[in-house]
Design an enzyme around this catalytic site. Structure first.
Site, PDB file in Angstrom:
ATOM      1  N   CYS A  58      21.434 -20.469 -24.425  1.00 46.34           N
ATOM      2  CA  CYS A  58      22.638 -19.843 -23.888  1.00 46.34           C
ATOM      3  C   CYS A  58      22.412 -19.412 -22.452  1.00 46.34           C
ATOM      4  O   CYS A  58      23.294 -19.515 -21.607  1.00 46.34           O
ATOM      5  CB  CYS A  58      23.021 -18.611 -24.705  1.00 46.34           C
ATOM      6  N   ASP A  69      -8.679   1.760  -1.758  1.00 45.33           N
ATOM      7  CA  ASP A  69      -8.661   2.587  -0.569  1.00 45.33           C
ATOM      8  C   ASP A  69      -9.554   3.783  -0.908  1.00 45.33           C
ATOM      9  O   ASP A  69      -9.648   4.162  -2.067  1.00 45.33           O
ATOM     10  CB  ASP A  69      -7.209   3.035  -0.328  1.00 45.33           C
ATOM     11  N   ASP A  91      -2.684   4.135  -1.359  1.00 40.20           N
ATOM     12  CA  ASP A  91      -1.694   5.200  -1.502  1.00 40.20           C
ATOM     13  C   ASP A  91      -0.283   4.737  -1.150  1.00 40.20           C
ATOM     14  O   ASP A  91       0.662   5.486  -1.227  1.00 40.20           O
ATOM     15  CB  ASP A  91      -2.082   6.459  -0.728  1.00 40.20           C
ATOM     16  N   ASP A 119      -1.214   1.939   3.620  1.00 40.50           N
ATOM     17  CA  ASP A 119      -1.915   0.741   3.198  1.00 40.50           C
ATOM     18  C   ASP A 119      -0.969  -0.423   2.950  1.00 40.50           C
ATOM     19  O   ASP A 119      -1.364  -1.443   2.381  1.00 40.50           O
ATOM     20  CB  ASP A 119      -2.709   1.017   1.921  1.00 40.50           C
TER      21      ASP A 119
HETATM   22  P1  ADP Z   1      -8.930   5.816   5.634  1.00 41.47           P
HETATM   23  O1  ADP Z   1      -9.275   4.413   5.385  1.00 41.47           O
HETATM   24  O2  ADP Z   1      -9.959   6.737   5.090  1.00 41.47           O
HETATM   25  O3  ADP Z   1      -7.548   6.190   5.221  1.00 41.47           O
HETATM   26  P2  ADP Z   1      -7.954   5.927   8.418  1.00 41.47           P
HETATM   27  O4  ADP Z   1      -7.806   4.525   8.840  1.00 41.47           O
HETATM   28  O5  ADP Z   1      -6.728   6.697   8.107  1.00 41.47           O
HETATM   29  O6  ADP Z   1      -9.029   6.045   7.238  1.00 41.47           O
HETATM   30  O7  ADP Z   1      -8.757   6.699   9.557  1.00 41.47           O
HETATM   31  C1  ADP Z   1     -10.018   6.233   9.969  1.00 41.47           C
HETATM   32  C2  ADP Z   1     -10.791   7.282  10.732  1.00 41.47           C
HETATM   33  O8  ADP Z   1     -10.104   7.632  11.935  1.00 41.47           O
HETATM   34  C3  ADP Z   1     -10.966   8.565   9.984  1.00 41.47           C
HETATM   35  O9  ADP Z   1     -12.111   8.553   9.176  1.00 41.47           O
HETATM   36  C4  ADP Z   1     -11.146   9.543  11.141  1.00 41.47           C
HETATM   37  O10 ADP Z   1     -12.475   9.527  11.609  1.00 41.47           O
HETATM   38  C5  ADP Z   1     -10.254   9.000  12.226  1.00 41.47           C
HETATM   39  N1  ADP Z   1      -8.933   9.629  12.224  1.00 41.47           N
HETATM   40  C6  ADP Z   1      -7.752   9.069  11.931  1.00 41.47           C
HETATM   41  N2  ADP Z   1      -6.747   9.933  12.061  1.00 41.47           N
HETATM   42  C7  ADP Z   1      -7.281  11.111  12.430  1.00 41.47           C
HETATM   43  C8  ADP Z   1      -6.772  12.413  12.737  1.00 41.47           C
HETATM   44  N3  ADP Z   1      -5.481  12.711  12.657  1.00 41.47           N
HETATM   45  N4  ADP Z   1      -7.639  13.374  13.080  1.00 41.47           N
HETATM   46  C9  ADP Z   1      -8.939  13.104  13.164  1.00 41.47           C
HETATM   47  N5  ADP Z   1      -9.485  11.911  12.903  1.00 41.47           N
HETATM   48  C10 ADP Z   1      -8.679  10.916  12.550  1.00 41.47           C
HETATM   49 MG    MG Z   2      -5.753   6.151   4.721  1.00 41.76          MG
END
Ligand code: ADP
Ligand code: MG
Length: 765
Positions: free
Chosen positions: A22, A461, A653, A657
């Site tokens: 159907c 992650d 999350d 990502d």
């Molecule tokens: P994750 O894979 O843990 O989510 P991110 O890509 O978000 O990591 O960030 C990578 C790195 O960049 C962090 O480990 C930190 O060292 C630095 N970083 C990113 N955003 C910030 C922030 N707002 N303040 C301080 N450090 C930051």
């Molecule tokens: Mg992150």
């Protein structure tokens, strides 16, 4: 269909479906209409998703087209019930129960037919067996004279054919008038042929003597076949209803009323009248009516109905609450933040419904076969009748050959029903998706479920997935800049105040705990995957991750302790190291072990530095670490794994990502708030830890195993059954399958497929 911009996608309930083919007929007919872009009709859910241009066609036009074929589309009222918007919903649950009531009525009508035909068929069946046996072994023949028996059978067969078997007769009529055939048509042609032939030779005996036809009539076959097939369909309809219970359970979770504060008084109003911003009061033991944020009071909330977690969650002012969950202890007041179709529950209902109606890739084959099945089977049935007559008459004589010819014709038509084939995939998917929802595993579509069952590698992650995602500042190391450390810290905190990153929250809270005041920031900029920058008091300030040029001795030391270290630069010179630690979730290590036991490779992906990542990976027991990747490189890393031949699932999350989730074969998002945003994820895990992901994998595998079992049995049964019914065994063993066994087998096959799918309900994940 050149324009796609004005397309409207809608789900409708379908009435009048009998069997898998159907859905093929409905799809074909609707697609032919002007303005219809795509159609997905599903027999198991009795729903159709139609994408159409409302300016060129309408529900009425669609119903006109399929109405004469015996089908009817109606607005999907579950959607309405789940999505009551404020104001327009008096008697909110009334419309929802309509299709269910109708189905109940149908089931009731079917039941009264079964009550008559099943005992009748069993008695006739017993008489047939007795008659057959008395010809082979020494036992008394039937105590009823043949003439009386024949009249009785004629009467019963007429009732069976035209009352119980009405849908089958209608199937034949539709076939003649509109050239469309479904399963009912097959059974109808078979039984009607047997009935008309028997009636003709009974009423006009001259035909028989003139053509020297066999003495038997096939009234018994008509009664027993219709009896068993109808009984099978009844059982199937009953259990099909059970496969869809999850949705009804979800709808039932909705609160009916809410206690809101209006004009300083607490008044009880229907759920649909709650508006965003309303203050809603929930007493202990009460159901939370809508999504919101607690503004007063604290309590423990049972969220098991949504998340599948059985332990109540403690909540206080500022925390988010989900509609449909139960307030266990305290008196709380919340501000309504989401109502109607935006609430988490409504989103879940919509998702589950769409997922249950979606098609798994594995079903494509079954669909293809179903669509060519009916004509093929009619051909085979006609061919076997012809062969019996052409080859059989010279070899066996007219009487026997005609009799076997008719038996095989009816038998092939009856046994060939691919009902089981049509039900194999969807019933298992419906049960699987429903079971997922009960456990806080939301599946977007059947394809995601199928892919998840095939996954060989999982990438996680780090932050928020493996770890709690709530880092805390552990160490602050002064690099002896001209400014005081507290001032540098206040610069850092002022920048982080503008960032959404979990690290930012931690730094800001730390500064707050030290009573450090924030400063105003100019030219703020978020450096994705690196940090943040801006000007404070005319000084360029950066909070960033360390580079190869940062060689402070404390840096490596802190990182090897699993800490994330960020550097604060003021006026281009490093001024402060801030170390932060995020703890691993309690369940992570156990879940990773379970995944390894399921044969999966595990990887962790993070922008954090190698040393810190390694430390966490070791604690969790993860196989591989991919560290220091920038957000846009995450997807690339997944593509690399795919190139190595892995089927990759990415668990993240869901917000930052997204590209990685899309690149992966299946994206799995861990939901935290009340948003069930599933744009980039195929599967969402509600408020849980990785243990839920393990459950999702098990569920996917169990469901797909059920599908494969179902498909195997459905195919097997048709492949074996049709040649036997056609009489292939006769030249070998001298037996011809009586159509009554064909009817029995057909009923059994559908029931066993649905039953097998339902078994999934009680499986432990
Ligand atoms: P994750 O894979 O843990 O989510 P991110 O890509 O978000 O990591 O960030 C990578 C790195 O960049 C962090 O480990 C930190 O060292 C630095 N970083 C990113 N955003 C910030 C922030 N707002 N303040 C301080 N450090 C930051
Ligand atoms: Mg992150």
């Amino acid at each position: 269909m050149s324009t796609t911009n004005n397309m409207n996608k809608k789900a409708y309930n379908i009435e009048g479906m009998h069997c898998a083919s159907c859905s093929v007929i409905i799809t074909k007919t609707l697609k032919k209409l002007d303005g219809v872009a795509s159609v997905q009709a599903n027999f198991a859910t009795e729903k159709a998703q139609v994408e159409f241009d409302p300016s060129r066609t309408s529900l009425e036009k669609m119903n006109e087209a399929i109405g004469k074929l015996g089908y009817h589309l109606s607005e999907n009222s579950v959607e309405h019930a789940g999505m009551n918007h404020g104001g327009m919903d008096h008697g909110e649950h009334m419309d929802m129960s309509m299709p269910r009531e109708k189905k109940m009525q149908e089931l009731q009508a079917q039941r009264s037919k079964v009550r008559f035909i099943l005992p009748t068929a069993l008695v006739v069946f017993a008489v047939m067996i007795w008659d057959m046996a008395s010809r082979v072994i020494a036992m008394p023949g039937l105590p009823i004279p043949m003439e009386i028996l024949n009249v009785a059978l004629f009467v019963l067969a007429s009732i069976a054919m035209f009352w119980v078997g009405k849908p089958f007769v209608e199937g034949v009529v539709r076939f003649i008038r509109y050239r469309v055939a479904n399963m009912d048509t097959l059974v109808g042609i078979g039984t009607l042929t047997a009935y008309l032939y028997s009636a003709a030779v009974t009423l006009i005996p001259q035909i028989r003597s003139a053509l020297s036809l066999p003495e038997y009539t096939y009234f018994d076959v008509v009664i027993v076949v219709i009896g068993f097939v109808t009984f099978g369909k009844y059982l199937e309809a009953r259990s099909k209803q059970r496969t869809g219970e999850a949705i009804e359970k979800l709808i039932g979770l909705q609160a009916k009323t809410a206690l809101v504060v209006r004009g300083g008084r607490e008044i009880e109003i229907p759920l649909g009248e709650v508006i965003i911003g309303d203050t809603v009061v929930i007493k202990p033991g009460g159901k939370i009516p809508v999504d919101g944020t607690i503004i007063e009071g604290s309590t423990a909330i049972d969220e098991s109905m949504i998340t599948g977690e059985s332990i109540p969650v403690d909540k206080a002012a500022g925390d988010i609450v989900i509609g449909a969950t139960i307030n266990k202890q305290g008196n709380i007041k919340i501000t309504a933040t989401k109502i109607g179709s935006d609430t988490m529950l409504s989103q879940i209902i919509k998702l589950v419904e769409e997922a249950q109606g979606s098609k798994a890739p594995i079903q494509a084959l079954a669909d293809k076969i179903s669509s060519i099945f009916v004509p093929t089977v009619l051909g085979i049935a006609a061919l076997s009748l012809a062969l019996w007559l052409i080859i059989g008459i010279p070899a066996l004589g007219q009487s026997l050959a005609v009799s076997y010819g008719i038996l095989s014709f009816v038998g092939v038509l009856v046994i060939a029903c691919p009902c089981a084939l049509g039900l194999a995939t969807p019933t298992a998917i419906i049960v699987g998706v429903g079971k997922g929802a009960e456990n806080g595993v939301l599946i977007k579509d059947a394809e995601s479920l199928e892919l998840l069952s095939k996954v060989t590698a999982v990438v996680f992650d780090k932050t928020g997935t493996i770890t709690k995602g709530q880092p805390e500042v552990t160490d602050v190391v002064s690099l002896h800049s001209a400014m005081g450390d507290d001032e540098v810290l206040s610069f850092a905190a002022s920048l982080e105040n503008k960032s959404e990153h979990p690290l930012a929250r931690a730094i800001e809270m730390y500064a707050q705990s030290k009573k450090i005041l924030l400063k105003s920031v100019q030219n703020f900029e978020a450096l994705e995957g690196v940090g943040v920058q801006g000007d404070i008091n005319g000084k360029k300030t950066v909070v960033r991750k360390p580079t190869a040029n940062d060689t402070h001795p404390q840096l490596k030391q802190l990182q090897s302790e699993g800490k994330t270290v960020v550097i604060v630069d003021v006026s281009e010179a490093p001024a402060l190291l801030i170390a932060l630690a995020d703890t691993i979730k309690d369940e992570s290590a156990k879940a990773i072990t379970a995944l390894h036991a399921l044969g999966l490779k595990t990887h962790m992906l993070t922008g954090d530095n190698h040393l810190a990542a390694q430390h966490i990976a070791k604690q969790a027991g993860i196989d591989g670490v991919i560290a220091e990747v920038l957000p846009h490189e995450k997807a690339q890393k997944i593509a690399e794994l795919q190139k190595q031949g892995f089927v990759v699932a990415m668990v993240g999350d869901g917000i930052n990502d997204a590209p990685a989730l899309v690149q992966a074969d299946v994206g799995i998002a861990m939901a935290t708030g009340t948003d069930v945003a599933m744009e980039s994820a195929g599967i969402t895990l509600l408020h849980g830890d990785l243990g839920k992901f393990v459950k999702a994998v098990r569920l996917a595998r169990l469901t797909m195993r059920g599908v494969r079992q179902n498909l195997f049995w459905a195919f097997f049964y048709n492949v074996v059954g049709i040649p036997i019914a056609a009489g292939l065994l006769y030249p070998i063993w001298g037996v011809v399958l009586n159509p009554i066994f064909a009817g029995m087998a057909m009923a059994l096959s559908s029931v066993s497929v649905v039953g097998n799918s339902l078994r999934l309900k009680v499986k432990k994940l």
